[in-house]
Design a protein around this motif. Structure first.
Motif, PDB file in Angstrom:
ATOM      1  N   ASP A 236       0.736  -1.324   0.085  1.00  0.00           N
ATOM      2  CA  ASP A 236      -0.068  -0.015  -0.035  1.00  0.00           C
ATOM      3  C   ASP A 236       0.892   1.276  -0.241  1.00  0.00           C
ATOM      4  O   ASP A 236       0.571   2.157  -0.734  1.00  0.00           O
ATOM      5  N   LYS A 237       1.824   1.314   0.684  1.00  0.00           N
ATOM      6  CA  LYS A 237       2.804   2.472   1.032  1.00  0.00           C
ATOM      7  C   LYS A 237       3.929   2.218   0.142  1.00  0.00           C
ATOM      8  O   LYS A 237       4.777   1.130   0.403  1.00  0.00           O
ATOM      9  N   SER A 238       4.613   3.223  -0.406  1.00  0.00           N
ATOM     10  CA  SER A 238       5.521   3.179  -1.318  1.00  0.00           C
ATOM     11  C   SER A 238       6.981   3.557  -0.340  1.00  0.00           C
ATOM     12  O   SER A 238       6.594   4.286   0.851  1.00  0.00           O
ATOM     13  N   PRO A 239       8.120   2.872  -0.335  1.00  0.00           N
ATOM     14  CA  PRO A 239       9.130   3.169   0.352  1.00  0.00           C
ATOM     15  C   PRO A 239       9.478   4.616   0.136  1.00  0.00           C
ATOM     16  O   PRO A 239       9.729   5.167  -0.873  1.00  0.00           O
ATOM     17  N   GLU A 240       9.777   5.035   1.396  1.00  0.00           N
ATOM     18  CA  GLU A 240      10.196   6.536   1.306  1.00  0.00           C
ATOM     19  C   GLU A 240      11.522   7.055   0.710  1.00  0.00           C
ATOM     20  O   GLU A 240      12.422   6.010   1.050  1.00  0.00           O
ATOM     21  N   GLY A 241      11.742   7.685  -0.059  1.00  0.00           N
ATOM     22  CA  GLY A 241      12.903   8.203  -0.816  1.00  0.00           C
ATOM     23  C   GLY A 241      13.557   7.033  -1.801  1.00  0.00           C
ATOM     24  O   GLY A 241      14.811   7.200  -1.904  1.00  0.00           O
ATOM     25  N   VAL A 242      12.797   6.418  -2.284  1.00  0.00           N
ATOM     26  CA  VAL A 242      12.980   5.227  -3.105  1.00  0.00           C
ATOM     27  C   VAL A 242      12.677   5.578  -4.582  1.00  0.00           C
ATOM     28  O   VAL A 242      11.257   5.922  -4.781  1.00  0.00           O
ATOM     29  N   SER A 243      13.273   5.745  -5.508  1.00  0.00           N
ATOM     30  CA  SER A 243      12.975   6.181  -6.891  1.00  0.00           C
ATOM     31  C   SER A 243      12.237   4.625  -7.310  1.00  0.00           C
ATOM     32  O   SER A 243      12.672   3.513  -7.172  1.00  0.00           O
ATOM     33  N   PRO A 244      11.356   4.844  -8.488  1.00  0.00           N
ATOM     34  CA  PRO A 244      10.744   3.436  -9.083  1.00  0.00           C
ATOM     35  C   PRO A 244      11.834   2.612  -9.509  1.00  0.00           C
ATOM     36  O   PRO A 244      11.822   1.232  -9.671  1.00  0.00           O
ATOM     37  N   ASP A 245      12.808   3.124 -10.130  1.00  0.00           N
ATOM     38  CA  ASP A 245      14.009   2.224 -10.434  1.00  0.00           C
ATOM     39  C   ASP A 245      14.764   1.481  -9.621  1.00  0.00           C
ATOM     40  O   ASP A 245      14.895   0.311  -9.979  1.00  0.00           O
ATOM     41  N   VAL A 246      15.040   2.085  -8.516  1.00  0.00           N
ATOM     42  CA  VAL A 246      15.713   1.692  -7.323  1.00  0.00           C
ATOM     43  C   VAL A 246      14.570   0.176  -6.850  1.00  0.00           C
ATOM     44  O   VAL A 246      14.951  -0.789  -6.304  1.00  0.00           O
ATOM     45  N   PHE A 247      13.501   0.964  -6.704  1.00  0.00           N
ATOM     46  CA  PHE A 247      12.268  -0.201  -6.215  1.00  0.00           C
ATOM     47  C   PHE A 247      12.182  -1.484  -7.082  1.00  0.00           C
ATOM     48  O   PHE A 247      12.380  -2.654  -6.538  1.00  0.00           O
ATOM     49  N   LEU A 248      12.155  -1.396  -8.446  1.00  0.00           N
ATOM     50  CA  LEU A 248      12.164  -2.379  -9.301  1.00  0.00           C
ATOM     51  C   LEU A 248      13.542  -3.259  -9.241  1.00  0.00           C
ATOM     52  O   LEU A 248      13.424  -4.624  -9.349  1.00  0.00           O
ATOM     53  N   GLU A 249      14.643  -2.824  -8.794  1.00  0.00           N
ATOM     54  CA  GLU A 249      15.826  -3.373  -8.724  1.00  0.00           C
ATOM     55  C   GLU A 249      15.753  -4.267  -7.430  1.00  0.00           C
ATOM     56  O   GLU A 249      15.999  -5.535  -7.266  1.00  0.00           O
ATOM     57  N   ALA A 250      15.273  -3.600  -6.451  1.00  0.00           N
ATOM     58  CA  ALA A 250      14.889  -4.406  -5.151  1.00  0.00           C
ATOM     59  C   ALA A 250      13.957  -5.525  -5.155  1.00  0.00           C
ATOM     60  O   ALA A 250      13.944  -6.546  -4.686  1.00  0.00           O
ATOM     61  N   ILE A 251      12.672  -5.318  -6.096  1.00  0.00           N
ATOM     62  CA  ILE A 251      12.052  -6.197  -6.279  1.00  0.00           C
ATOM     63  C   ILE A 251      12.692  -7.487  -7.144  1.00  0.00           C
ATOM     64  O   ILE A 251      12.195  -8.707  -6.925  1.00  0.00           O
TER      65      ILE A 251
END
Length: 263
Positions: A236-251
């Motif tokens: 529900d809540k996006s990680p703070e201070g994280v760009s979509p690019d970094v988020f996809l890397e983490a996923i």
């Protein structure tokens, strides 16, 4: 989902053709090469014209009289320059099936909107409107912000510019340290098990291809993918201070670890 901007056409023979549109980078590279070739042609013409003008100026002045001969010679030179400028693009794009020397090196080509090769009419309209597109970079503006990546000349002539070969696919990509830290958090808080192998494959394709994308296209695709993934994993809540690019890397990392653990 496709990462690069593509168009599809159905031929009269019921064959579906798919093309990758040429972005601003490859088109600017092609134009830079063409302008260098054009500059050499125009400089050669001007030197030849000046030499001939000096030889015949006195003779023409004696025949016609007055100082207007020099002005007429200057006007003719400007007119011929314009014909060379437009004729360069018209001739090459007509004879080389939508390519100029610059486009051939950049591996892009001009086609009609229906996917057919362009003719003299389309090449002429594009060339005549090129000075307008070059004014204040209007053409670049339309290419960057238009869905079909067309400049004014393309809209009027009914043409598109495509890549003649698919963008190269990288074999490896770099994962940021921020993504590695976020990965563990996602394994604990998100439902990674809801992801399917196809979802993982799309993320991997984006991470492999992102270096070959324009920044605008890369940001748009990353944001769209990130929203889809958050819905899938019930985040529900996006990680703070994280760009979509970094988020996809983490996923990407989280799914790999989850899959290995499951095995």
């Amino acid at each position: 989902m496709h990462i690069f901007n593509r168009v599809k056409y159905q031929t009269p023979e019921s064959v579906e053709l798919e093309f990758v549109l040429a972005g601003i980078g490859s088109r600017a590279w092609a134009l830079l090469i063409d302008y260098h070739v054009l500059a050499l042609i125009l400089i050669t013409f001007l030197i030849t014209w000046l030499f001939l003008s000096v030889q015949v100026l006195d003779w023409l002045t004696n025949i016609f009289g007055g100082d207007k001969v020099g002005i007429w010679l200057y006007a003719i030179a400007l007119l011929v320059n314009y014909f060379i400028y437009t004729g360069y693009f018209v001739c090459f794009e007509t004879l080389w099936q939508g390519q100029t020397p610059g486009k051939r090196i950049a591996k892009i080509r001009v086609l009609k909107d229906n996917g057919r090769p362009i003719g003299l009419q389309q090449a002429a309209l594009r060339a005549l409107l090129r000075p307008i597109d070059d004014t204040l970079f209007l053409g670049a503006f339309f290419i960057i912000f238009g869905r079909r990546e067309k400049r004014i000349g393309d809209w009027v002539a009914g043409t598109i510019v495509i890549q003649t070969q698919p963008p190269s696919l990288a074999t490896t990509f770099t994962i940021s340290e921020q993504a590695k830290l976020l990965c563990q958090e996602l394994l604990e808080t998100a439902n990674i098990s809801a992801m399917l192998p196809d979802d993982f494959a799309i993320i991997r394709e984006y991470l492999l291809r992102r270096k070959g994308m324009s920044q605008k296209g890369r940001d748009a695709v990353a944001l769209r993918l990130a929203k889809q993934v958050k819905t899938i994993i019930n985040l529900d809540k996006s990680p703070e201070g994280v760009s979509p690019d970094v988020f996809l890397e983490a996923i990407y990392l989280a799914y790999q670890k989850f899959s290995n653990f499951g095995q």
